[in-house]
Design a protein around this motif. Structure first.
Motif, short mmCIF file in Angstrom:
data_model
loop_
_atom_site.label_atom_id
_atom_site.label_comp_id
_atom_site.label_asym_id
_atom_site.label_seq_id
_atom_site.Cartn_x
_atom_site.Cartn_y
_atom_site.Cartn_z
N ARG A 20 0.79 -1.23 0.00
CA ARG A 20 0.00 0.00 0.00
C ARG A 20 0.82 1.28 0.00
O ARG A 20 0.26 2.36 -0.13
N THR A 21 2.15 1.21 0.16
CA THR A 21 2.91 2.46 0.22
C THR A 21 3.02 3.13 -1.15
O THR A 21 3.40 4.30 -1.22
N LEU A 22 2.73 2.40 -2.22
CA LEU A 22 2.75 3.02 -3.55
C LEU A 22 1.36 3.45 -4.00
O LEU A 22 1.17 3.82 -5.17
N GLU A 23 0.37 3.39 -3.10
CA GLU A 23 -0.95 3.92 -3.42
C GLU A 23 -0.94 5.41 -3.10
O GLU A 23 -1.20 5.82 -1.97
N LEU A 24 -0.61 6.20 -4.08
CA LEU A 24 -0.32 7.61 -3.86
C LEU A 24 -1.59 8.47 -3.93
O LEU A 24 -2.58 8.10 -4.57
N THR A 25 -1.52 9.61 -3.29
CA THR A 25 -2.62 10.57 -3.29
C THR A 25 -2.67 11.30 -4.63
O THR A 25 -1.63 11.70 -5.17
N VAL B 63 15.71 14.52 -6.53
CA VAL B 63 14.67 13.61 -6.02
C VAL B 63 14.33 13.89 -4.57
O VAL B 63 13.17 13.79 -4.16
N ALA B 64 15.32 14.26 -3.77
CA ALA B 64 15.05 14.52 -2.36
C ALA B 64 14.08 15.68 -2.19
O ALA B 64 13.24 15.68 -1.28
N ASP B 65 14.16 16.66 -3.08
CA ASP B 65 13.28 17.82 -3.00
C ASP B 65 11.92 17.56 -3.65
O ASP B 65 10.99 18.37 -3.49
N ALA B 66 11.81 16.46 -4.41
CA ALA B 66 10.56 16.16 -5.11
C ALA B 66 9.53 15.48 -4.21
O ALA B 66 8.34 15.45 -4.55
N SER C 32 8.02 4.94 -15.31
CA SER C 32 7.58 3.56 -15.52
C SER C 32 8.76 2.62 -15.70
O SER C 32 9.40 2.63 -16.78
N PRO C 33 9.10 1.82 -14.70
CA PRO C 33 10.10 0.76 -14.94
C PRO C 33 9.65 -0.13 -16.09
O PRO C 33 8.48 -0.54 -16.15
N TYR C 34 10.58 -0.41 -17.01
CA TYR C 34 10.18 -1.14 -18.22
C TYR C 34 11.20 -2.19 -18.58
O TYR C 34 12.40 -1.89 -18.57
N PRO C 35 10.74 -3.42 -18.95
CA PRO C 35 9.36 -3.87 -18.77
C PRO C 35 9.04 -4.10 -17.29
O PRO C 35 9.98 -4.22 -16.52
N PRO C 36 7.78 -4.11 -16.92
CA PRO C 36 6.57 -4.23 -17.74
C PRO C 36 5.95 -2.91 -18.19
O PRO C 36 5.03 -2.94 -18.99
N GLY C 37 6.37 -1.76 -17.65
CA GLY C 37 5.82 -0.50 -18.13
C GLY C 37 4.63 0.00 -17.35
O GLY C 37 3.85 0.80 -17.87
N VAL C 38 4.48 -0.45 -16.10
CA VAL C 38 3.43 0.07 -15.22
C VAL C 38 4.01 1.25 -14.45
O VAL C 38 5.00 1.09 -13.74
N PRO C 39 3.43 2.44 -14.57
CA PRO C 39 4.02 3.61 -13.90
C PRO C 39 4.01 3.48 -12.38
O PRO C 39 2.98 3.14 -11.78
N VAL C 40 5.16 3.74 -11.77
CA VAL C 40 5.21 3.91 -10.31
C VAL C 40 4.66 5.28 -9.95
O VAL C 40 3.97 5.46 -8.95
N LEU C 41 4.98 6.26 -10.79
CA LEU C 41 4.44 7.62 -10.65
C LEU C 41 3.65 7.96 -11.89
O LEU C 41 4.15 7.83 -13.01
N ALA C 42 2.43 8.42 -11.69
CA ALA C 42 1.63 8.95 -12.79
C ALA C 42 1.45 10.44 -12.57
O ALA C 42 1.43 10.92 -11.43
N PRO C 43 1.35 11.23 -13.63
CA PRO C 43 1.14 12.66 -13.46
C PRO C 43 -0.07 12.94 -12.58
O PRO C 43 -1.12 12.31 -12.73
N GLY C 44 0.11 13.88 -11.66
CA GLY C 44 -0.98 14.22 -10.76
C GLY C 44 -0.89 13.59 -9.40
O GLY C 44 -1.60 14.00 -8.48
N VAL D 58 0.94 12.62 -5.79
CA VAL D 58 1.89 13.22 -4.86
C VAL D 58 3.02 12.23 -4.60
O VAL D 58 2.78 11.09 -4.19
N ILE D 59 4.24 12.66 -4.84
CA ILE D 59 5.40 11.77 -4.78
C ILE D 59 5.71 11.47 -3.31
O ILE D 59 5.85 12.37 -2.48
N SER D 60 5.84 10.19 -3.00
CA SER D 60 6.14 9.76 -1.63
C SER D 60 7.61 9.39 -1.50
O SER D 60 8.30 9.09 -2.49
N GLN D 61 8.09 9.38 -0.25
CA GLN D 61 9.46 8.95 0.01
C GLN D 61 9.66 7.50 -0.38
O GLN D 61 10.70 7.12 -0.92
N GLU D 62 8.64 6.66 -0.14
CA GLU D 62 8.75 5.24 -0.48
C GLU D 62 8.91 5.04 -1.98
O GLU D 62 9.70 4.20 -2.43
N ALA D 63 8.17 5.81 -2.77
CA ALA D 63 8.29 5.70 -4.23
C ALA D 63 9.67 6.13 -4.69
O ALA D 63 10.29 5.47 -5.55
#
Length: 486
Positions: A401-406, A424-427, A437-449, A451-456
């Protein structure tokens, strides 16, 4: 219908019989203008088969209905009302499907383990995603598809949602309860889109997981090039019922598709359909047995952990594609990146997917005794050679659940907003303005919109150090991230 026919192939055969001389595209004129050095590698047949549909395979009025006949046969073969060929892969097909169900500002439920092409569709269309999060397996570090109750809760919270997009099978072979999700959607009379890119083979053997059309989905997208017998970029989207207007779907596809569709794609789709209707059950049955033999061999290899049907459980997968061999390599003390790179460099074996934990190999009807033995021998050599590999840096694997971002903005708003590139530290705590998106498989860890978490950030930065590839980020080294400017 007469599935011994292949209308596109027949039209190409007739084109050659007539010996038409073309004074329009393609400019290579059926290979006469191709560089002989290219012909020497790919063969003359590739260029000779590259013919326009209009004033080529068909006349300018398309009076023979060559493509339509082929699409009708495809629909009949896979139990759909209509089928549409796409020559731009399922990346185009899924966009067409999504914007046929929801428009700018409207809500669409979307499984968060979606491919980057789905996020791209959200950016292009302005559709507002309501993320339905998959079930995270902390032991295997895998996301399994959402379940019907997850979809029900999302629809209760967002009764104005126009439909649901479900991804199944996943890149690792786990499958969703399509029938259960379809039933939930249909209670509210909204359509279910299934991104079944990895499932083109499913209609053709009873021992494979449920096929979307048979399970009640309204609109199903498949990438035939992935598990079928058509060339790259070969995709089909299939429609049944009346929740999605076929005329709307065709017009939306026309917005995104090319007006210079590839006959090479069409003819291989046409031929694959005929092959599967006539011989698919036999061929796929042999492939299932072959995958089973390989799996038994892998189970005897120390350090390799083959994912099996133990993941089929509540909160896990609903089903598992037996043709996908997903192997955790952490027991060898290496990453999936190292395993995949070693197999390619040392054994000339290219696996389908890899990440920090695992690799996967996909068996299709095209495999034979030789490729079976090559894979088993290569995996055995990997086990023997793992001790000599350099120990990888640790990847900071996320907790469930830590990658379920707001979500702070829609993907479209964030993608087109003024942006800045930050260390990245400031992001952390800022809103992502790009896909990562790590590729493959190409599923975004971060999508636009989001909020970037420390875990991500920790997962991405340590992943890159261990061999993760992130080709879509502005800075693939993950030293900086693109965020919405304040």
């Amino acid at each position: 219908m007469d599935h011994s026919r292949a209308p596109v192939l027949e039209a190409l055969e007739e084109f050659r019989r007539r010996r038409d001389v073309v004074y329009g595209p393609p400019g290579h004129k059926q290979g006469r203008g191709a560089d002989p050095r290219v012909l020497e590698i790919v063969g003359p047949g590739v260029f000779a088969s590259d013919v326009l549909s209009l004033n080529g395979l068909d006349d300018r009025r398309e009076s023979q209905g060559v493509t339509t006949q082929a699409e009708d046969l495809m629909a009949d073969a896979v139990h759909a009302d209509k089928a549409f060929f796409s020559t731009c892969g399922s990346s185009l097909s899924v966009k067409s499907a999504m914007i046929s169900v929801a428009g700018p500002g409207e809500k669409l439920l979307v499984s968060r383990n979606a491919h980057k092409s789905v996020v791209a569709a959200l950016i292009i269309s302005g559709v507002q995603p309501i993320w339905v999060h998959p079930h995270f397996d902390p032991d295997r570090q895998l996301a399994h598809p959402p379940e019907p109750e997850d979809v029900r809760r999302a629809l209760e919270q967002h009764p104005d949602a126009k439909g649901m997009l479900l991804i199944t099978p996943t890149d690792w072979g786990t499958c969703a309860d399509i029938a259960g999700v379809a039933a939930v959607c249909h209670e509210r009379d909204v359509p279910l889109i299934v991104d079944e890119a990895w499932g083109a083979h499913l209609p053709f053997h009873p021992d494979l997981p449920a096929w979307g059309m048979n399970a009640g989905a309204d609109l199903v997208v498949t990438s035939v090039h992935k598990m079928g017998g058509a060339i790259e970029q070969s995709s089909v989207f299939h429609l049944q019922g009346d929740r999605v207007d076929p005329n709307v779907l065709k017009q939306r596809e026309d917005l995104l598709g090319t007006t210079s569709s590839s006959a090479l794609v069409y003819l291989t789709l046409d031929g694959w359909r005929r092959h599967m209707v006539e011989q698919g059950e036999e061929l796929l049955g042999a492939a299932i047995a072959r995958a089973g033999r390989i799996g038994k061999a892998v189970e005897d290899m120390p350090g390799l952990d083959l994912m099996g049907r133990e993941v089929v459980r509540p909160g896990g997968a609903f089903d598992l594609d037996p043709l996908v061999l997903t192997m955790d390599v952490r027991g060898l003390g290496i990453t999936g990146y190292q395993a995949g790179d070693w197999l390619r460099a040392e054994r000339h074996v290219d696996v389908g997917s890899m990440d920090a934990c695992r690799i996967s190999a996909r068996i299709t009807h095209a495999d034979d005794e030789e490729t079976e033995h090559i894979l088993v021998a290569a995996l055995a050599a990997l086990v023997d050679g793992a001790d000599a590999m350099e120990r990888p840096p640790a990847v900071d694997l996320p907790e469930p659940r830590t990658l379920e971002l707001t979500n702070a903005m829609t993907p479209r708003e964030a993608f087109f907003a003024p942006a800045e590139q930050l260390p990245v530290a400031d992001a952390v705590g800022r809103v992502a303005a790009e896909m990562v998106s790590p590729y493959p498989p190409g599923v975004p860890v971060l999508a636009p919109g989001e909020v970037i978490s420390q875990e991500a950030v920790d997962y991405l930065t340590t992943g890159v150090q261990a061999g993760m590839l992130i080709p879509d980020a502005a800075d693939s080294s993950m030293e900086t991230l693109r965020v919405v400017a304040r």
